[in-house]
Design a protein around this motif. Structure first.
Motif, PDB file in Angstrom:
ATOM      1  N   TYR A   1      -7.545   7.604  11.240  1.00  0.00           N
ATOM      2  CA  TYR A   1      -6.561   8.181  10.090  1.00  0.00           C
ATOM      3  C   TYR A   1      -6.924   9.430   9.715  1.00  0.00           C
ATOM      4  O   TYR A   1      -6.113  10.338   9.541  1.00  0.00           O
TER       5      TYR A   1
ATOM      6  N   LYS B   1      -2.968   4.456   8.609  1.00  0.00           N
ATOM      7  CA  LYS B   1      -3.360   4.709   7.120  1.00  0.00           C
ATOM      8  C   LYS B   1      -3.329   2.997   6.528  1.00  0.00           C
ATOM      9  O   LYS B   1      -4.224   2.431   5.897  1.00  0.00           O
TER      10      LYS B   1
ATOM     11  N   ILE C   1       4.685   9.537  -4.571  1.00  0.00           N
ATOM     12  CA  ILE C   1       5.314   9.767  -3.022  1.00  0.00           C
ATOM     13  C   ILE C   1       4.077   9.063  -2.027  1.00  0.00           C
ATOM     14  O   ILE C   1       4.501   8.443  -1.052  1.00  0.00           O
ATOM     15  N   ALA C   2       2.972   9.574  -1.921  1.00  0.00           N
ATOM     16  CA  ALA C   2       2.028   9.455  -1.185  1.00  0.00           C
ATOM     17  C   ALA C   2       0.417   9.593  -1.894  1.00  0.00           C
ATOM     18  O   ALA C   2       0.347   9.924  -3.011  1.00  0.00           O
ATOM     19  N   VAL C   3      -0.363   8.340  -1.134  1.00  0.00           N
ATOM     20  CA  VAL C   3      -1.699   8.581  -1.725  1.00  0.00           C
ATOM     21  C   VAL C   3      -2.616   8.584  -0.633  1.00  0.00           C
ATOM     22  O   VAL C   3      -2.726   7.530   0.189  1.00  0.00           O
ATOM     23  N   ASP C   4      -3.307   9.777  -0.100  1.00  0.00           N
ATOM     24  CA  ASP C   4      -3.930   9.535   0.845  1.00  0.00           C
ATOM     25  C   ASP C   4      -5.682   9.607   0.575  1.00  0.00           C
ATOM     26  O   ASP C   4      -6.017  10.121  -0.394  1.00  0.00           O
ATOM     27  N   THR C   5      -6.431   8.901   1.317  1.00  0.00           N
ATOM     28  CA  THR C   5      -7.906   9.052   1.192  1.00  0.00           C
ATOM     29  C   THR C   5      -8.429  10.215   2.067  1.00  0.00           C
ATOM     30  O   THR C   5      -8.124  10.059   3.239  1.00  0.00           O
TER      31      THR C   5
ATOM     32  N   THR D   1       0.181  12.616  -3.917  1.00  0.00           N
ATOM     33  CA  THR D   1       1.457  13.487  -3.869  1.00  0.00           C
ATOM     34  C   THR D   1       2.418  12.972  -4.892  1.00  0.00           C
ATOM     35  O   THR D   1       2.925  11.636  -4.682  1.00  0.00           O
TER      36      THR D   1
ATOM     37  N   LEU E   1      -5.796  12.236  -2.322  1.00  0.00           N
ATOM     38  CA  LEU E   1      -5.014  13.005  -2.669  1.00  0.00           C
ATOM     39  C   LEU E   1      -3.728  12.446  -2.835  1.00  0.00           C
ATOM     40  O   LEU E   1      -3.529  11.529  -1.943  1.00  0.00           O
TER      41      LEU E   1
ATOM     42  N   LEU F   1      -4.540  12.724   9.702  1.00  0.00           N
ATOM     43  CA  LEU F   1      -4.370  13.431   8.381  1.00  0.00           C
ATOM     44  C   LEU F   1      -4.801  14.883   8.480  1.00  0.00           C
ATOM     45  O   LEU F   1      -4.150  15.721   7.705  1.00  0.00           O
TER      46      LEU F   1
ATOM     47  N   TYR G   1      -0.670   2.520  -6.886  1.00  0.00           N
ATOM     48  CA  TYR G   1       0.853   3.279  -6.867  1.00  0.00           C
ATOM     49  C   TYR G   1       1.486   2.379  -5.451  1.00  0.00           C
ATOM     50  O   TYR G   1       2.342   3.153  -5.185  1.00  0.00           O
ATOM     51  N   GLY G   2       1.234   1.354  -5.302  1.00  0.00           N
ATOM     52  CA  GLY G   2       1.806   0.757  -3.937  1.00  0.00           C
ATOM     53  C   GLY G   2       2.987   0.253  -4.500  1.00  0.00           C
ATOM     54  O   GLY G   2       3.681   0.390  -5.467  1.00  0.00           O
ATOM     55  N   PRO G   3       3.755  -0.545  -3.435  1.00  0.00           N
ATOM     56  CA  PRO G   3       5.203  -1.110  -3.623  1.00  0.00           C
ATOM     57  C   PRO G   3       5.096  -2.276  -4.791  1.00  0.00           C
ATOM     58  O   PRO G   3       6.306  -2.343  -5.226  1.00  0.00           O
TER      59      PRO G   3
ATOM     60  N   PHE H   1     -10.935   4.472   9.772  1.00  0.00           N
ATOM     61  CA  PHE H   1     -11.027   5.752   8.906  1.00  0.00           C
ATOM     62  C   PHE H   1     -10.948   6.822   9.776  1.00  0.00           C
ATOM     63  O   PHE H   1     -10.265   7.763   9.662  1.00  0.00           O
TER      64      PHE H   1
ATOM     65  N   ARG I   1      -4.450  -0.321  -5.320  1.00  0.00           N
ATOM     66  CA  ARG I   1      -2.904  -0.548  -5.056  1.00  0.00           C
ATOM     67  C   ARG I   1      -2.104  -0.154  -6.246  1.00  0.00           C
ATOM     68  O   ARG I   1      -0.841  -0.362  -5.957  1.00  0.00           O
TER      69      ARG I   1
ATOM     70  N   MET J   1       0.967  -1.171   0.299  1.00  0.00           N
ATOM     71  CA  MET J   1       0.026  -0.002   0.124  1.00  0.00           C
ATOM     72  C   MET J   1       0.719   1.380  -0.061  1.00  0.00           C
ATOM     73  O   MET J   1       1.865   1.266   0.645  1.00  0.00           O
ATOM     74  N   SER J   2       0.246   2.322  -0.460  1.00  0.00           N
ATOM     75  CA  SER J   2       1.046   3.431  -0.581  1.00  0.00           C
ATOM     76  C   SER J   2       1.114   4.185   0.824  1.00  0.00           C
ATOM     77  O   SER J   2       0.321   4.014   1.659  1.00  0.00           O
ATOM     78  N   ALA J   3       2.226   5.021   0.909  1.00  0.00           N
ATOM     79  CA  ALA J   3       2.408   5.984   2.107  1.00  0.00           C
ATOM     80  C   ALA J   3       1.356   7.023   2.277  1.00  0.00           C
ATOM     81  O   ALA J   3       0.882   7.359   1.324  1.00  0.00           O
ATOM     82  N   SER J   4       1.515   7.885   3.386  1.00  0.00           N
ATOM     83  CA  SER J   4       0.763   9.018   3.611  1.00  0.00           C
ATOM     84  C   SER J   4       1.804  10.091   3.507  1.00  0.00           C
ATOM     85  O   SER J   4       2.996   9.989   3.693  1.00  0.00           O
ATOM     86  N   LEU J   5       1.218  11.233   3.127  1.00  0.00           N
ATOM     87  CA  LEU J   5       2.146  12.085   3.063  1.00  0.00           C
ATOM     88  C   LEU J   5       2.446  13.019   4.366  1.00  0.00           C
ATOM     89  O   LEU J   5       3.367  13.742   4.486  1.00  0.00           O
TER      90      LEU J   5
ATOM     91  N   LEU K   1      -9.652  -2.819   1.752  1.00  0.00           N
ATOM     92  CA  LEU K   1      -9.506  -3.536   0.767  1.00  0.00           C
ATOM     93  C   LEU K   1     -10.133  -4.992   0.806  1.00  0.00           C
ATOM     94  O   LEU K   1     -10.822  -5.300  -0.167  1.00  0.00           O
TER      95      LEU K   1
ATOM     96  N   LEU L   1       0.463  18.243  -6.197  1.00  0.00           N
ATOM     97  CA  LEU L   1      -0.596  17.406  -5.657  1.00  0.00           C
ATOM     98  C   LEU L   1      -1.847  17.167  -6.780  1.00  0.00           C
ATOM     99  O   LEU L   1      -2.139  18.172  -7.552  1.00  0.00           O
TER     100      LEU L   1
END
Lengths: 81, 198
Positions: A45, A13, B36-40, B59, B57, A49, B25-27, A42, B23, A1-5, A21, B79
């Motif tokens: 999170y 997150k 760099i980041a994907v935030d809900t 990044t 959002l 955020l 943009y995940g690993p 949520f 997923r 999963m992707s990281a948070s900013l 998922l 962004l």
């Protein structure tokens, strides 16, 4: 999963994303989603955020983007059958 | 305004594609290191239509050439605001995104749709992408044209990369899902064995 900013939100997150998922593939797509069981995660999170978005001044930019997006909502929230 | 459009098909069912899309943009995607980041930001199912609406959002690391970066203000991240709509009954995912960075100077609006392929709806998924690019900086038509042209070319270059990266995620996803099912099967079987013995 992707990281948070916001790195401080990464842990919660990750937990929320995994929950979502599982819910999406096992319940939502199969039409058996009753309640949103990932909502408590949520909320945690989101709390983390929203602080980061405010601190970075992104919350005001988002207001504008949401305003610009209204026509997309109007178009795509209608079911097309 | 300039328009970029393309479509392609994935050899995976709509259910697999729409799940893996979260997923993207995940690993597992080795080609999306610029994300760099994907935030809900929010997520809700509309009680009337059953459509899942998500706001995210995204990044990204800035990768534009120096002449554009200095023209437009010189930040190192950008962004993107994205809303997506999943209609599970019609089997349709629609994703709309727009740039939040440089939005006074450049307007990029992209719509992507995933739907079951007409020829083999249970095994393949159609991906349609359309972007409208408008430079807004007043006056100089020549500069506007160059910025729009550059952005369209970027979309063209990224289209193949985007597909290749998503293929990695789809393949990995299928593998992991098969492993999980195998594991669950084994667990269930051993429970049956246990029950039979005692």
């Amino acid at each position: 999963m992707s990281a948070s900013l916001a790195p401080e939100c990464n842990e919660v997150k990750e937990r929320y994303d995994s929950c979502f998922l599982k819910w999406y593939s096992e319940k939502f797509l199969r039409g058996t989603a009753r309640s949103d069981e990932c909502d408590p995660l949520f909320k945690q999170y989101e709390q983390c955020l929203s602080k980061a978005l405010k601190a970075k001044g992104i919350d005001n930019m988002l207001k504008e983007a949401r305003e610009d997006n209204r026509e997309n909502d109007a178009e795509h929230m209608r079911p097309k059958r | 305004m300039k328009i970029f459009q393309q479509h392609t098909e994935f050899d995976y069912s709509w259910e697999e594609v729409s799940t893996s899309n979260w997923r993207k943009y995940g690993p597992w995607n080795k080609l999306s290191t610029h994300v760099i980041a994907v935030d809900t930001l929010s997520r809700a199912v509309d009680p009337e239509t059953g459509i899942l609406r998500t706001e995210r959002l995204i990044t990204c690391k800035q990768s534009s050439p120096k002449w554009i970066n200095s023209l437009l203000g010189g930040q190192d991240t950008s962004l993107v605001y994205e809303t997506s709509y999943v209609d599970p009954t019609a089997k349709k995912v629609t994703m709309c995104s727009m740039n939040m960075t440089w939005s006074d100077l450049l307007n990029v609006r992209e719509t992507c749709v995933y739907s079951p392929s007409g020829a083999s709806p249970d095994a393949k998924t159609l991906f349609e992408q359309r972007a409208e690019i408008t430079a807004l900086c007043g006056g100089w038509q020549k500069i506007k044209n160059s910025i729009e042209q550059f952005t369209v070319e970027r979309f063209q270059q990224n289209a193949a990369k985007g597909r290749e990266g998503f293929e990695m995620v789809l393949e990995m996803s299928r593998k992991v899902f098969a492993e999980q099912r195998e594991l669950m099967k084994l667990q269930n079987e051993s429970e049956i064995l246990k029950a039979a013995k005692f």
